[in-house]
Design a protein around this motif. Structure first.
Motif, PDB file in Angstrom:
ATOM      1  N   PHE A 182       0.676  -1.034  -0.072  1.00 36.81           N
ATOM      2  CA  PHE A 182      -0.158   0.241   0.211  1.00 36.81           C
ATOM      3  C   PHE A 182       1.021   1.263   0.173  1.00 36.81           C
ATOM      4  O   PHE A 182       1.547   0.865   0.725  1.00 36.81           O
ATOM      5  N   SER A 183       0.531   2.208  -0.982  1.00 40.79           N
ATOM      6  CA  SER A 183       1.073   3.822  -0.745  1.00 40.79           C
ATOM      7  C   SER A 183       1.145   4.812  -0.135  1.00 40.79           C
ATOM      8  O   SER A 183       0.100   4.004   1.555  1.00 40.79           O
ATOM      9  N   VAL A 184       1.866   5.955   0.525  1.00 44.67           N
ATOM     10  CA  VAL A 184       1.583   6.554   1.423  1.00 44.67           C
ATOM     11  C   VAL A 184       0.219   7.067   1.611  1.00 44.67           C
ATOM     12  O   VAL A 184      -0.354   6.821   2.678  1.00 44.67           O
ATOM     13  N   PRO A 185      -0.141   7.846   0.555  1.00 50.29           N
ATOM     14  CA  PRO A 185      -1.462   7.898   0.364  1.00 50.29           C
ATOM     15  C   PRO A 185      -2.303   7.297   0.425  1.00 50.29           C
ATOM     16  O   PRO A 185      -3.834   7.447   1.392  1.00 50.29           O
ATOM     17  N   ASP A 186      -1.961   5.548   0.189  1.00 46.97           N
ATOM     18  CA  ASP A 186      -3.271   4.761   0.802  1.00 46.97           C
ATOM     19  C   ASP A 186      -3.597   4.423   2.199  1.00 46.97           C
ATOM     20  O   ASP A 186      -4.720   4.360   2.559  1.00 46.97           O
ATOM     21  N   LEU A 187      -2.577   4.566   2.236  1.00 44.55           N
ATOM     22  CA  LEU A 187      -2.451   4.444   4.293  1.00 44.55           C
ATOM     23  C   LEU A 187      -3.069   5.304   5.017  1.00 44.55           C
ATOM     24  O   LEU A 187      -4.458   5.168   5.503  1.00 44.55           O
ATOM     25  N   ILE A 188      -2.799   6.936   4.569  1.00 44.55           N
ATOM     26  CA  ILE A 188      -2.778   7.810   5.444  1.00 44.55           C
ATOM     27  C   ILE A 188      -4.365   7.825   5.585  1.00 44.55           C
ATOM     28  O   ILE A 188      -5.534   7.815   5.910  1.00 44.55           O
ATOM     29  N   ALA A 189      -4.607   7.451   3.847  1.00 45.68           N
ATOM     30  CA  ALA A 189      -6.325   7.467   3.690  1.00 45.68           C
ATOM     31  C   ALA A 189      -7.231   6.219   4.106  1.00 45.68           C
ATOM     32  O   ALA A 189      -8.454   7.395   4.408  1.00 45.68           O
ATOM     33  N   PHE A 190      -6.812   5.619   3.804  1.00 45.24           N
ATOM     34  CA  PHE A 190      -7.710   4.177   5.165  1.00 45.24           C
ATOM     35  C   PHE A 190      -7.617   4.587   6.133  1.00 45.24           C
ATOM     36  O   PHE A 190      -8.528   4.564   6.986  1.00 45.24           O
ATOM     37  N   ILE A 191      -6.432   4.757   6.998  1.00 41.93           N
ATOM     38  CA  ILE A 191      -6.101   4.904   8.785  1.00 41.93           C
ATOM     39  C   ILE A 191      -7.133   6.391   8.597  1.00 41.93           C
ATOM     40  O   ILE A 191      -8.179   5.917   9.482  1.00 41.93           O
ATOM     41  N   SER A 192      -7.202   7.400   7.890  1.00 44.13           N
ATOM     42  CA  SER A 192      -7.862   8.121   8.523  1.00 44.13           C
ATOM     43  C   SER A 192      -9.841   8.395   8.469  1.00 44.13           C
ATOM     44  O   SER A 192     -10.222   9.146   9.104  1.00 44.13           O
ATOM     45  N   LYS A 193     -10.112   7.730   7.505  1.00 43.10           N
ATOM     46  CA  LYS A 193     -11.013   6.971   7.888  1.00 43.10           C
ATOM     47  C   LYS A 193     -11.847   6.579   9.071  1.00 43.10           C
ATOM     48  O   LYS A 193     -13.109   7.235   9.070  1.00 43.10           O
ATOM     49  N   TYR A 194     -11.446   5.701   9.267  1.00 46.30           N
ATOM     50  CA  TYR A 194     -11.022   5.343  11.170  1.00 46.30           C
ATOM     51  C   TYR A 194     -10.936   5.709  11.798  1.00 46.30           C
ATOM     52  O   TYR A 194     -11.909   5.609  13.220  1.00 46.30           O
ATOM     53  N   ILE A 195      -9.436   6.684  11.633  1.00 47.76           N
ATOM     54  CA  ILE A 195      -8.571   7.383  13.736  1.00 47.76           C
ATOM     55  C   ILE A 195      -8.238   8.198  12.650  1.00 47.76           C
ATOM     56  O   ILE A 195      -7.852   8.784  12.111  1.00 47.76           O
ATOM     57  N   THR A 196      -9.259   8.926  13.728  1.00 44.82           N
ATOM     58  CA  THR A 196      -8.345  10.227  13.565  1.00 44.82           C
ATOM     59  C   THR A 196      -6.426  10.881  14.113  1.00 44.82           C
ATOM     60  O   THR A 196      -6.315  10.173  15.140  1.00 44.82           O
ATOM     61  N   LEU A 197      -6.027  10.731  12.600  1.00 44.36           N
ATOM     62  CA  LEU A 197      -4.488  11.445  12.975  1.00 44.36           C
ATOM     63  C   LEU A 197      -4.109  12.709  13.015  1.00 44.36           C
ATOM     64  O   LEU A 197      -4.715  13.760  12.936  1.00 44.36           O
ATOM     65  N   GLU A 198      -3.244  12.966  14.667  1.00 45.86           N
ATOM     66  CA  GLU A 198      -3.141  14.179  14.551  1.00 45.86           C
ATOM     67  C   GLU A 198      -1.449  14.444  14.431  1.00 45.86           C
ATOM     68  O   GLU A 198      -1.080  13.275  14.165  1.00 45.86           O
ATOM     69  N   HIS A 199      -1.027  15.529  15.156  1.00 46.10           N
ATOM     70  CA  HIS A 199       0.468  15.852  14.167  1.00 46.10           C
ATOM     71  C   HIS A 199       0.855  15.429  15.718  1.00 46.10           C
ATOM     72  O   HIS A 199       0.452  15.462  16.751  1.00 46.10           O
ATOM     73  N   GLY A 200       2.302  14.640  14.626  1.00 43.34           N
ATOM     74  CA  GLY A 200       3.083  14.217  15.921  1.00 43.34           C
ATOM     75  C   GLY A 200       3.009  12.401  15.050  1.00 43.34           C
ATOM     76  O   GLY A 200       4.259  11.182  16.079  1.00 43.34           O
ATOM     77  N   ASP A 201       1.489  11.901  15.132  1.00 42.38           N
ATOM     78  CA  ASP A 201       1.622  10.561  14.835  1.00 42.38           C
ATOM     79  C   ASP A 201       2.567  10.157  13.917  1.00 42.38           C
ATOM     80  O   ASP A 201       2.757  10.665  12.461  1.00 42.38           O
TER      81      ASP A 201
END
Length: 188
Positions: A131-150
């Motif tokens: 999975f590409s970096v954009p794929d991972l960010i899109a998938f995770i942020s759909k379910y879990i809010t990512l915060e500064h520094g994560d």
């Protein structure tokens, strides 16, 4: 089996360790397994972000290791239980220096490598990630809010293996424009 969706887990803050500190194997375990990975550091609150917009939420990168008690992980998986203890123990996420996002081009590939006691164990490229970096960010942020520094670890190349107390790990990242970062850890 190659997954069709990313498999995610979390590590607690006590898992993070930087040089010159050691990776510590819990006293009742004989070994842990190394997994060298590209770490993606989130810049700002990231919730339900599209793949196309994902790069806007990246502050930078780091070289990271996902240390895992494989024996315990397999026991927990066989019982249908979570793997937190196998992957989240203290010092299970050694991290290298911050790499500015402008030093790594997501459309290119960087080389990740790891050696144990001077013997190369892992040597792969980010272009081979499932999975590409954009794929991972899109998938995770759909379910879990990512915060500064994560920090998101992106997966590991072939060659994962065991390390024991007294072993020495050296890992690195190489890329275009003389991008070279290394980190060294002793296993305690």
């Amino acid at each position: 089996t190659v997954p069709t969706k990313p498999i995610i887990f979390m590590k607690p803050p006590s898992a993070f360790v930087i040089e010159p500190n050691d990776i510590k194997i819990p006293s009742e375990w004989d070994e842990v397994h190394h997994e060298v990975e590209l770490g993606v550091i989130i810049d700002k609150k990231c919730q339900n972000v599209s793949k196309e917009d994902a790069a806007e939420y990246i502050a930078g990168y780091c070289l990271a290791l996902d240390m895992t008690s494989r024996k315990l992980q397999n026991e927990l998986k066989d019982q249908g239980l979570p793997w937190l203890l196998a992957k989240g123990f203290d010092t299970s996420c050694p991290c290298g220096d911050f790499i500015d996002k402008n030093e790594i081009n997501l459309s290119s590939s960087v080389n990740l490598w790891l050696s144990v006691n001077g013997t190369m164990r892992q040597n792969g490229h980010t272009r081979d990630m499932i999975f590409s970096v954009p794929d991972l960010i899109a998938f995770i942020s759909k379910y879990i809010t990512l915060e500064h520094g994560d920090l998101i670890l992106t997966g590991t190349p072939a060659g994962v293996g065991a390390v024991k107390r007294g072993d020495h790990i050296e890992a690195g990242i190489n890329g275009e424009n003389d991008l070279k970062y290394t980190m060294k850890f002793n296993i305690a």
